[in-house]
Scaffold this active site. Structure first.
Site, PDB file in Angstrom:
ATOM      1  N   CYS A 151      -9.534  -3.830 -12.932  1.00  0.00           N
ATOM      2  CA  CYS A 151      -8.406  -4.117 -12.337  1.00  0.00           C
ATOM      3  C   CYS A 151      -8.808  -5.761 -13.346  1.00  0.00           C
ATOM      4  O   CYS A 151     -10.091  -5.583 -13.896  1.00  0.00           O
ATOM      5  CB  CYS A 151      -8.580  -4.607 -11.332  1.00  0.00           C
ATOM      6  SG  CYS A 151      -7.289  -5.574 -10.618  1.00  0.00           S
TER       7      CYS A 151
ATOM      8  N   CYS B 174      -8.805  -8.419 -11.361  1.00  0.00           N
ATOM      9  CA  CYS B 174      -8.881  -9.719 -10.766  1.00  0.00           C
ATOM     10  C   CYS B 174     -10.542  -9.794 -10.150  1.00  0.00           C
ATOM     11  O   CYS B 174     -10.630 -11.146  -9.853  1.00  0.00           O
ATOM     12  CB  CYS B 174      -7.910  -9.107  -9.256  1.00  0.00           C
ATOM     13  SG  CYS B 174      -8.790  -7.792  -7.654  1.00  0.00           S
TER      14      CYS B 174
ATOM     15  N   CYS C 111      -4.319 -10.094 -10.626  1.00  0.00           N
ATOM     16  CA  CYS C 111      -4.319  -8.885 -11.117  1.00  0.00           C
ATOM     17  C   CYS C 111      -4.414  -8.891 -12.705  1.00  0.00           C
ATOM     18  O   CYS C 111      -4.382  -7.848 -13.680  1.00  0.00           O
ATOM     19  CB  CYS C 111      -4.273  -8.288 -10.321  1.00  0.00           C
ATOM     20  SG  CYS C 111      -4.241  -7.830  -8.830  1.00  0.00           S
TER      21      CYS C 111
ATOM     22  N   LYS D 173       0.552   1.021  -3.699  1.00  0.00           N
ATOM     23  CA  LYS D 173      -0.483   0.375  -3.646  1.00  0.00           C
ATOM     24  C   LYS D 173       0.656  -0.522  -2.552  1.00  0.00           C
ATOM     25  O   LYS D 173       1.030  -1.754  -3.509  1.00  0.00           O
ATOM     26  CB  LYS D 173      -1.715  -0.090  -4.581  1.00  0.00           C
ATOM     27  CG  LYS D 173      -2.051  -1.207  -3.931  1.00  0.00           C
ATOM     28  CD  LYS D 173      -3.607  -1.373  -5.064  1.00  0.00           C
ATOM     29  CE  LYS D 173      -4.076  -2.823  -4.446  1.00  0.00           C
ATOM     30  NZ  LYS D 173      -5.370  -3.054  -5.727  1.00  0.00           N
TER      31      LYS D 173
ATOM     32  N   ARG E  35      -0.236 -10.975  -3.872  1.00  0.00           N
ATOM     33  CA  ARG E  35       0.166 -10.047  -4.532  1.00  0.00           C
ATOM     34  C   ARG E  35       1.313  -9.656  -4.380  1.00  0.00           C
ATOM     35  O   ARG E  35       2.000  -8.339  -4.702  1.00  0.00           O
ATOM     36  CB  ARG E  35      -1.293  -9.193  -4.349  1.00  0.00           C
ATOM     37  CG  ARG E  35      -2.263  -9.526  -4.959  1.00  0.00           C
ATOM     38  CD  ARG E  35      -3.411  -8.832  -5.176  1.00  0.00           C
ATOM     39  NE  ARG E  35      -5.107  -8.719  -5.214  1.00  0.00           N
ATOM     40  CZ  ARG E  35      -6.001 -10.155  -5.598  1.00  0.00           C
ATOM     41  NH1 ARG E  35      -5.153 -10.573  -6.549  1.00  0.00           N
ATOM     42  NH2 ARG E  35      -6.389  -9.654  -5.072  1.00  0.00           N
TER      43      ARG E  35
ATOM     44  N   GLU F 199       7.301   4.493  -7.254  1.00  0.00           N
ATOM     45  CA  GLU F 199       5.529   4.103  -7.886  1.00  0.00           C
ATOM     46  C   GLU F 199       5.403   5.722  -8.549  1.00  0.00           C
ATOM     47  O   GLU F 199       4.508   5.682  -9.764  1.00  0.00           O
ATOM     48  CB  GLU F 199       4.883   3.330  -7.131  1.00  0.00           C
ATOM     49  CG  GLU F 199       5.924   1.986  -6.689  1.00  0.00           C
ATOM     50  CD  GLU F 199       4.946   1.325  -7.889  1.00  0.00           C
ATOM     51  OE1 GLU F 199       5.026   1.707  -8.926  1.00  0.00           O
ATOM     52  OE2 GLU F 199       5.948  -0.331  -8.290  1.00  0.00           O
TER      53      GLU F 199
ATOM     54  N   LYS G 128      -2.426   3.788  -0.799  1.00  0.00           N
ATOM     55  CA  LYS G 128      -3.683   2.693  -0.572  1.00  0.00           C
ATOM     56  C   LYS G 128      -3.011   1.558   0.480  1.00  0.00           C
ATOM     57  O   LYS G 128      -2.151   1.165  -0.528  1.00  0.00           O
ATOM     58  CB  LYS G 128      -4.394   2.240  -1.429  1.00  0.00           C
ATOM     59  CG  LYS G 128      -5.412   0.929  -1.435  1.00  0.00           C
ATOM     60  CD  LYS G 128      -6.067   0.980  -2.384  1.00  0.00           C
ATOM     61  CE  LYS G 128      -6.444  -0.655  -2.366  1.00  0.00           C
ATOM     62  NZ  LYS G 128      -6.417  -1.628  -3.319  1.00  0.00           N
TER      63      LYS G 128
ATOM     64  N   SER H 280     -11.116  -1.606   3.182  1.00  0.00           N
ATOM     65  CA  SER H 280     -12.340  -2.483   3.318  1.00  0.00           C
ATOM     66  C   SER H 280     -11.855  -2.672   5.347  1.00  0.00           C
ATOM     67  O   SER H 280     -12.737  -2.609   6.337  1.00  0.00           O
ATOM     68  CB  SER H 280     -12.391  -3.916   2.387  1.00  0.00           C
ATOM     69  OG  SER H 280     -11.216  -4.189   2.456  1.00  0.00           O
TER      70      SER H 280
ATOM     71  N   TYR I  82     -15.712   3.717   1.934  1.00  0.00           N
ATOM     72  CA  TYR I  82     -17.325   2.988   2.613  1.00  0.00           C
ATOM     73  C   TYR I  82     -18.261   3.484   3.430  1.00  0.00           C
ATOM     74  O   TYR I  82     -19.428   3.280   2.595  1.00  0.00           O
ATOM     75  CB  TYR I  82     -16.674   2.125   2.975  1.00  0.00           C
ATOM     76  CG  TYR I  82     -16.000   1.099   2.052  1.00  0.00           C
ATOM     77  CD1 TYR I  82     -16.494   0.205   1.350  1.00  0.00           C
ATOM     78  CD2 TYR I  82     -14.796   0.892   1.763  1.00  0.00           C
ATOM     79  CE1 TYR I  82     -16.398  -0.536  -0.026  1.00  0.00           C
ATOM     80  CE2 TYR I  82     -14.094  -0.313   1.359  1.00  0.00           C
ATOM     81  CZ  TYR I  82     -14.388  -0.353   0.114  1.00  0.00           C
ATOM     82  OH  TYR I  82     -14.073  -1.063  -1.059  1.00  0.00           O
TER      83      TYR I  82
HETATM   84  C1  PBG Z   1      -8.126  -4.760  -6.750  1.00  0.00           C
HETATM   85  C2  PBG Z   1      -8.309  -3.745  -5.819  1.00  0.00           C
HETATM   86  C3  PBG Z   1      -8.708  -4.130  -4.786  1.00  0.00           C
HETATM   87  C4  PBG Z   1      -9.107  -3.325  -3.639  1.00  0.00           C
HETATM   88  C5  PBG Z   1      -9.203  -1.823  -4.385  1.00  0.00           C
HETATM   89  N1  PBG Z   1      -8.883  -1.952  -6.359  1.00  0.00           N
HETATM   90  C6  PBG Z   1      -7.718  -5.579  -4.133  1.00  0.00           C
HETATM   91  C7  PBG Z   1      -6.412  -6.258  -3.995  1.00  0.00           C
HETATM   92  O1  PBG Z   1      -5.556  -5.316  -4.566  1.00  0.00           O
HETATM   93  O2  PBG Z   1      -6.427  -7.152  -3.420  1.00  0.00           O
HETATM   94  C8  PBG Z   1      -9.269  -2.653  -2.269  1.00  0.00           C
HETATM   95  C9  PBG Z   1     -10.056  -1.738  -2.000  1.00  0.00           C
HETATM   96  C10 PBG Z   1     -10.417  -2.204  -0.832  1.00  0.00           C
HETATM   97  O3  PBG Z   1      -9.901  -3.245   0.703  1.00  0.00           O
HETATM   98  O4  PBG Z   1     -11.487  -1.545  -0.312  1.00  0.00           O
HETATM   99  N2  PBG Z   1      -9.305  -4.620  -8.084  1.00  0.00           N
END
Ligand code: PBG
Length: 327
Positions: A120, A122, A130, A196, A218, A234, A249, A275, A314
């Site tokens: 990506c 970003c 991104c 996503k 986004r 998708e 996700k 996260s 994680y």
């Molecule tokens: C983008 C990406 C993101 C995450 C994984 N790949 C961030 C986003 O889309 O803003 C998020 C993962 C997480 O929150 O643990 N490269």
């Protein structure tokens, strides 16, 4: 005849029987451990909103990967967090960039540990989007797709065992597949972040990866959390373009989507416990409000029950150790 529930109750009276009649199982080898790499040496930077998670320079990354090997997790997923960023995210595509160098190092020390890389822009763009932007600030998909393809090829050339495009731009899987094939990496799989959502649960990650967009959000290219038919479209598009694994996700808030994706396509399906999901459990655990081990394993187990074959989390190394403890 429907199976009478009282028979299951009779069976569940001993731990051995509870295991025998369990419908889904969480295993260390199904877990994928995200790692953040930074340039330089001896850098171990705690991510304040994700206690226990660090940004690591290469030699410390190798140490953390040793823990992943020891815990027998299925793979690591590598994110680069560069010091220098620019409008084009140039560092993302460099053959000797942060991620390719880290991949080489990981493969040299831990040849049997599968290494996946996030693809990506970003983390690499100074505006945190991104994609490359047009002069009026919109995402320039046409200019971005070749950059993503170059990044993926650089990762594969360095030895990545899979590339994971996370940008959600239309057409990226096809472009990356073609570029990998042309560069002689026809056997490198694509793990696509296919469904996503534009989720607020990514907050702590943007802290970890310094990738919060400087303006806007986004929501044009990530999905509306209210939708799940959209997720199927998708996923179908990514599978048609050549995705080998499709990912949903976030995971916990999308258990229904994971189930629909699995039932509809019967393809290898991953889910990303992101996260914010991790940080909530960690924070409540630190305060003694919940039993962290129990809720973490229950949450991961629920993602598995929903149909995920692979879970990015994680908690991967800790969860693997907990599972071992519990036999
Ligand atoms: C983008 C990406 C993101 C995450 C994984 N790949 C961030 C986003 O889309 O803003 C998020 C993962 C997480 O929150 O643990 N490269």
């Amino acid at each position: 005849m429907a199976y009478p529930q009282h028979r299951l109750r009779r069976l569940r009276q001993s731990p051995a029987w509870r295991r025998l009649v369990r419908e889904s199982v969480l295993r260390a080898r199904d877990l994928v451990y995200p790692l953040f790499v930074v340039p330089g040496e001896k850098r171990r930077e705690p991510v304040p909103s994700m206690p226990g998670v660090h940004r690591l320079s290469r030699e410390l990354l190798v140490e953390e990967a040793a823990a992943a090997v020891d815990a027998c997790v299925g793979a690591v997923l590598l994110f680069g967090v560069p010091d220098r960023k620019d409008a084009l995210g140039s560092e993302a595509c460099a053959d000797d960039g942060l991620v390719p160098r880290a991949v080489r190092e990981l493969k040299a020390h831990h040849p049997d540990l599968p290494v996946w890389t996030d693809v990506c822009l970003c983390q690499y763009t100074d505006h945190g989007h991104c994609a490359v932007l047009t002069p009026d600030g919109a995402l320039d998909e046409e200019a971005t797709l070749p950059l993503l393809a170059r990044a993926a090829v650089a990762h594969a050339r360095a030895g990545a065992d899979a590339v994971a495009p996370s940008d959600m731009l239309d057409g990226r899987v096809g472009v990356i597949r073609a570029a990998l094939d042309e560069a002689g990496h026809g056997s490198t799989p694509i793990v696509s972040y296919a469904a996503k959502y534009a989720s607020a649960f990514y907050g702590p990650f943007r802290d970890a990866a310094h990738s919060a967009p400087s303006h806007g959000d986004r929501r044009t290219h990530q999905m509306d959390p209210a939708n799940s038919d959209e997720a199927l479209r998708e996923v179908r598009a990514d599978l048609e373009e050549g995705a080998d694994v499709v990912m949903v996700k976030p995971a916990g808030p999308c258990l229904d989507v994971i189930r629909r994706v699995k039932d509809t396509f019967r393809a290898p399906t991953a889910a990303y416990q992101v996260s914010g999901e991790f940080s909530m459990l960690r924070a409540a655990g630190e305060r003694g409000w919940i039993d962290e081990k129990a809720v973490a394993l229950e949450s991961l187990g629920a993602i598995r029950r929903a149909g995920a074959d692979i879970i990015v989390t994680y908690y991967a190394v800790e969860a693997a150790r907990w599972l071992r403890e519990d036999g």
